[in-house]
Scaffold this motif. Structure first.
Motif, PDB file in Angstrom:
ATOM      1  N   SER A  76       0.880   5.337  -0.076  1.00 55.76           N
ATOM      2  CA  SER A  76       0.160   6.756   0.016  1.00 55.76           C
ATOM      3  C   SER A  76       1.137   7.925  -0.625  1.00 55.76           C
ATOM      4  O   SER A  76       2.442   8.107   0.062  1.00 55.76           O
ATOM      5  CB  SER A  76       0.074   6.975   1.701  1.00 55.76           C
ATOM      6  N   SER A 114       0.907  -0.951   0.064  1.00 55.19           N
ATOM      7  CA  SER A 114       0.145   0.042   0.067  1.00 55.19           C
ATOM      8  C   SER A 114       0.975   1.267   0.044  1.00 55.19           C
ATOM      9  O   SER A 114       1.529   1.452   1.028  1.00 55.19           O
ATOM     10  CB  SER A 114      -0.810   0.083   1.203  1.00 55.19           C
ATOM     11  N   ALA A 124      -1.055   1.470   4.994  1.00 52.19           N
ATOM     12  CA  ALA A 124      -0.034   2.158   4.311  1.00 52.19           C
ATOM     13  C   ALA A 124       1.134   1.502   4.395  1.00 52.19           C
ATOM     14  O   ALA A 124       1.632   1.382   5.855  1.00 52.19           O
ATOM     15  CB  ALA A 124       0.193   3.738   4.448  1.00 52.19           C
TER      16      ALA A 124
END
Length: 250
Positions: free
Chosen positions: A30, A28, A75
């Motif tokens: 960000s 993940s 994240a």
């Protein structure tokens, strides 16, 4: 009977193979909105080398992303458009300080469709509307506000500023002619259509250098795949992709 046994053996082998196969890893990310095109290309290239990895990408304003991570959003890696929001997470022990490093650099420009002659900061007061990213969460907006104060024009711009949720939205306002121009990164302005253009570059002495720091989150630091991807983002191959999109790498 022999055929049935063969089918059973084949089915058993398939089950055994699937049970031993390594599960696909999910990472993940960000990432500041202004890095979207570069990161999309980098993850695509990395995916060719490591086909078992799936990237879940979340693009937006750095401040909004940091707050999402603080609130528990998944994240493994955070890339901000300024130091402040990495500091924010680091102070809350949500990133791995040892993994923190500079990813890329950028510069701030004023771009738009206005027909009025605009060659520098002092010319902004004669414009009607100017878009910037909301300074509370968008680093480009913070850099812009810092530049207004340093140039001594912040009071002259009262009532003229249109706040956008991120730098890409500010750029869209400029491209559509909804404002006279917008303060965006040079790399964003290079993506503008033919109608909009860069009107002037903001002198770097008016604001802090535009830096994109990155760091693994406390979740990501425990993932071998995240550590390896971070190493890839520091490679010469990754730097070439960044330069292709107009970013500076040192």
């Amino acid at each position: 009977m022999r055929t049935v046994m063969k089918n059973l053996v084949f089915a058993f082998c398939c089950i055994l193979f699937l049970s031993n196969a390594a599960p696909a890893a999910e990472l993940s990310l960000s990432v500041a909105a202004s890095l979207k095109e570069a990161i999309n290309e980098l993850t695509a290239e990395y995916g060719k080398k490591k086909p078992g990895i799936t990237f879940l990408k979340n693009y937006g304003a750095s401040g909004a992303l940091a707050k999402q991570i603080e609130q528990g959003a998944p994240a493994d890696l955070f890339i901000s458009a300024n130091r402040e929001w990495v500091d924010y997470l680091q102070n809350r022990k949500l990133t791995d300080e040892a993994s923190r490093c500079a990813f890329a650099y950028n510069s701030l420009v004023f771009a738009g469709t206005t027909k009025q002659p605009v060659a520098g900061m002092k010319d902004l007061a004669k414009l009607r509307k100017i878009a910037i990213g909301s300074p509370g969460s968008v680093p480009a907006g913070e850099y812009a506000m810092e530049s207004f104060k340093a140039a001594g024009i912040d009071k002259a711009l009262d009532g003229k500023l249109v706040m956008a949720k991120d730098v890409r939205e500010a750029m869209k306002y400029a491209e559509l002619g909804e404002v006279d121009g917008a303060f965006v990164y040079r790399t964003d302005a290079l993506l503008l259509g033919k109608q909009a253009r860069i009107l002037f570059a903001v002198p770097e002495g008016l604001h802090d250098r535009v830096i994109y720091p990155m760091a693994l989150t406390t979740t990501g630091t425990g993932k071998k795949e995240a550590v390896e991807f971070l190493r890839f983002l520091q490679s010469a191959e990754a730097r070439k992709v960044l330069e292709k999109y107009g970013f500076a790498v040192k």
